[in-house]
Design a protein around this motif. Structure first.
Motif, PDB file in Angstrom:
ATOM      1  N   ARG A 355       0.831  -1.205   0.000  1.00 36.39           N
ATOM      2  CA  ARG A 355       0.000   0.000   0.000  1.00 36.39           C
ATOM      3  C   ARG A 355       0.874   1.267   0.000  1.00 36.39           C
ATOM      4  NH1 ARG A 355      -3.029  -1.283   3.883  1.00 36.39           N
ATOM      5  NH2 ARG A 355      -4.845  -1.984   2.674  1.00 36.39           N
ATOM      6  N   ALA A 356       1.998   1.228   0.721  1.00 32.67           N
ATOM      7  CA  ALA A 356       2.920   2.370   0.714  1.00 32.67           C
ATOM      8  C   ALA A 356       3.514   2.584  -0.680  1.00 32.67           C
ATOM      9  CB  ALA A 356       4.028   2.151   1.740  1.00 32.67           C
ATOM     10  N   ASN A 357       3.885   1.486  -1.349  1.00 27.58           N
ATOM     11  CA  ASN A 357       4.409   1.611  -2.717  1.00 27.58           C
ATOM     12  C   ASN A 357       3.366   2.211  -3.654  1.00 27.58           C
ATOM     13  OD1 ASN A 357       6.842   0.460  -1.944  1.00 27.58           O
ATOM     14  ND2 ASN A 357       6.201  -1.613  -2.498  1.00 27.58           N
ATOM     15  N   LEU A 358       2.110   1.834  -3.466  1.00 30.56           N
ATOM     16  CA  LEU A 358       1.045   2.380  -4.305  1.00 30.56           C
ATOM     17  C   LEU A 358       0.860   3.874  -4.067  1.00 30.56           C
ATOM     18  CD1 LEU A 358      -1.246   2.002  -6.313  1.00 30.56           C
ATOM     19  CD2 LEU A 358      -2.729   1.313  -4.410  1.00 30.56           C
ATOM     20  N   LEU A 359       0.923   4.298  -2.817  1.00 33.42           N
ATOM     21  CA  LEU A 359       0.792   5.725  -2.511  1.00 33.42           C
ATOM     22  C   LEU A 359       1.935   6.520  -3.126  1.00 33.42           C
ATOM     23  CD1 LEU A 359      -0.370   5.605   1.229  1.00 33.42           C
ATOM     24  CD2 LEU A 359      -1.756   6.116  -0.793  1.00 33.42           C
ATOM     25  N   HIS A 360       3.157   6.001  -3.035  1.00 34.24           N
ATOM     26  CA  HIS A 360       4.310   6.690  -3.633  1.00 34.24           C
ATOM     27  C   HIS A 360       4.165   6.762  -5.150  1.00 34.24           C
ATOM     28  CE1 HIS A 360       6.523   7.241   0.024  1.00 34.24           C
ATOM     29  NE2 HIS A 360       6.638   5.947   0.282  1.00 34.24           N
ATOM     30  N   ALA A 361       3.743   5.679  -5.773  1.00 32.31           N
ATOM     31  CA  ALA A 361       3.602   5.664  -7.234  1.00 32.31           C
ATOM     32  C   ALA A 361       2.533   6.649  -7.685  1.00 32.31           C
ATOM     33  CB  ALA A 361       3.263   4.254  -7.705  1.00 32.31           C
ATOM     34  N   ARG A 362       1.410   6.707  -6.972  1.00 37.53           N
ATOM     35  CA  ARG A 362       0.360   7.656  -7.339  1.00 37.53           C
ATOM     36  C   ARG A 362       0.820   9.092  -7.147  1.00 37.53           C
ATOM     37  NH1 ARG A 362      -4.961   4.769  -4.544  1.00 37.53           N
ATOM     38  NH2 ARG A 362      -5.347   3.242  -6.224  1.00 37.53           N
ATOM     39  N   ALA A 363       1.537   9.356  -6.061  1.00 30.54           N
ATOM     40  CA  ALA A 363       2.013  10.723  -5.823  1.00 30.54           C
ATOM     41  C   ALA A 363       2.979  11.164  -6.916  1.00 30.54           C
ATOM     42  CB  ALA A 363       2.678  10.804  -4.446  1.00 30.54           C
ATOM     43  N   THR A 364       3.860  10.255  -7.332  1.00 25.49           N
ATOM     44  CA  THR A 364       4.812  10.587  -8.397  1.00 25.49           C
ATOM     45  C   THR A 364       4.093  10.849  -9.710  1.00 25.49           C
ATOM     46  OG1 THR A 364       6.510   9.217  -7.332  1.00 25.49           O
ATOM     47  CG2 THR A 364       6.832   9.769  -9.653  1.00 25.49           C
ATOM     48  N   ARG A 365       3.121   9.993 -10.047  1.00 24.85           N
ATOM     49  CA  ARG A 365       2.370  10.191 -11.288  1.00 24.85           C
ATOM     50  C   ARG A 365       1.577  11.495 -11.259  1.00 24.85           C
ATOM     51  NH1 ARG A 365      -2.934   6.837 -11.860  1.00 24.85           N
ATOM     52  NH2 ARG A 365      -3.303   8.292 -10.134  1.00 24.85           N
TER      53      ARG A 365
END
Length: 457
Positions: A355-365
């Protein structure tokens, strides 16, 4: 004489030894894309993603392994007599040799028939692989832009050094003229001091511009990962026509072709699939396994000497054994159902990490998407500014040249002072420097526009 004449003609026709063609901007980009560490690291990231993809495939495809074992056993007899009972009779024998060979082939297979976690992990690995390739392309685009920026930095430094060198020569000539006029009383000492100050300033400008060439070359050589001493002279040609860009067109192209935007979207999908894979580990899984054991062949070879008594003096005969046995093949199959009950919070840990990886990926996008329009606008403004600076620099240069011509005519007839002539010469030199900088900035700004559109190479 004839051989010497032929040798001279060959030497004139052959190309000069050691002559190296000037380094162009395209060649600098090519070298940077081959040797720069950032590009190499991006390629390594692609290989790492490919490794993860093959690892994910191993969780959903069957695994098959074959075994073939050969076991050979040999005895080293010590020659002692041994007894064997046949009813009421006793025979004695001594073993000369004994050898036994077992050959056992087998085949086994295993397949995770139903494991949603593995399938989600495979989907995540596929997205990560595609994202790594696009990230590599984005890195190559960034390096290509930086290579052009540093290349034209060298060109700018060289051209400005030429202008500074010309300015220094002109300042020294003017100082000699002012000194001659001062000696005959035509100008004041203040005019002579001003000419000397201008010469000193020109010397300093020329020194700094030469140092700027070295600094710019070192910066370019560092990006190309080659020693500065081994780098060829750069092509200082600054030419090319200006182009017209539409904001809406460039923004549409950037949204559709930018590899970093595509990579960020794929990274979000990979992170979402990774989160699903972590969640699916709470579900049951089904695994099928089977094995096939082929016939095992056992061959026994031995030789014994038989005697009538325990002294071993009277040989009764020699017994030889050469037998081969074969076992029946066997097959087995098993179906396993695994139901996770409690794993010590390992699944919860994986879910939290995913879930943390998903939050980071969405923030970057989201950050890339939000900044895209502003980045495109600033890049186009930079290109427009560079082209307008070129137009203004050309107009200024033409005005400065015309002004110098008028002042020179006035000075020839005595209606202008030597200081007026020197000031007009300084204005011309500054206009030349501004034009050189504007031309270099246009090439860099054009490369920046191509990069923001996703077409840097």
């Amino acid at each position: 004489m004839r051989p010497m004449l032929l040798l001279a003609l060959v030497m004139l026709a052959a190309p000069g030894v050691g002559h190296t063609a000037p380094l162009t901007a395209d060649e600098a980009v090519k070298i940077a894309l081959q040797k720069n560490s950032s590009v190499i690291n991006a390629e390594a990231s692609v290989l790492s993603a490919r490794s993860g993809l093959w690892s994910a495939y191993s969780g959903v495809v069957p695994s098959v392994s074959g075994d073939y074992s050969i076991q050979n056993t040999k005895l080293d007899p010590n020659g002692d007599l041994q007894a064997i009972q046949f009813g009421s009779s006793t025979l004695f024998y001594r073993t000369r040799s004994f050898e036994q060979t077992n050959k056992s082939p087998s085949l086994s297979a295993s397949w995770s028939v139903l494991d949603l976690s593995n399938w989600s992990q495979l989907s995540s690995a596929r997205q990560s692989m595609r994202g790594a390739r696009l990230s590599k392309q984005a890195t190559r685009n960034d390096i290509a832009l930086e290579a052009r920026r540093r290349f034209y930095g060298v060109v700018r430094a060289i051209r400005l050094a030429e202008v500074a060198s010309s300015s220094l020569k002109l300042a020294r000539d003017d100082e000699r003229r002012v000194k001659a006029l001062y000696e005959v009383g035509s100008v004041s000492k203040s005019d002579l001091l001003k000419a000397r100050v201008r010469t000193s300033q020109s010397q300093l400008d020329s020194l700094l511009s030469n140092h700027g060439i070295i600094s710019a070359r070192i910066s370019l050589a560092t990006l190309l990962t080659v020693p500065e001493s081994d780098m060829a002279d750069v092509d200082t040609t600054l030419s090319g026509s200006t182009r017209t860009f539409e904001m809406a067109t460039v923004l549409s192209e950037a949204g559709a072709a930018r590899p970093d935007l595509k990579a960020s979207e794929l990274n979000v999908r990979a992170a979402q699939a990774g989160l699903n894979a972590a969640r699916f580990q709470r579900l049951p899984s089904v695994r099928l396994s089977g094995s096939l054991d082929y016939s095992t062949r056992t061959r026994t070879q031995s030789q014994r000497d038989f005697y009538t008594d325990s002294t071993g003096t009277t040989l009764l005969g020699v017994g030889r054994q050469d037998t081969e046995t074969k076992s029946d093949p066997s097959r087995s199959a098993a179906l396993f159902l695994s139901i996770p009950i409690f794993d010590g919070f390992q699944t919860d840990s994986r879910i939290a990490s995913a879930r943390a990886n998903l939050l980071h990926a969405r923030a970057t996008r989201d950050a890339l998407v939000r900044s895209l329009e502003g980045e495109v606008r600033l890049t186009l403004l930079g290109y427009q500014e560079a082209t307008e600076r070129e137009d203004l620099a050309r107009q200024t240069l033409a005005s400065a040249a015309e002004n110098l011509n008028l002042v020179q005519q006035k000075y020839n007839v005595g209606s202008a002072t030597i200081l007026d002539l020197i000031d007009s010469q300084v204005q011309l030199q500054r206009a030349q420097s501004d034009l050189v900088s504007a031309l270099a900035d246009i090439r860099v700004a054009e490369a920046a526009v191509d990069r923001v559109r996703g077409k840097a190479e």
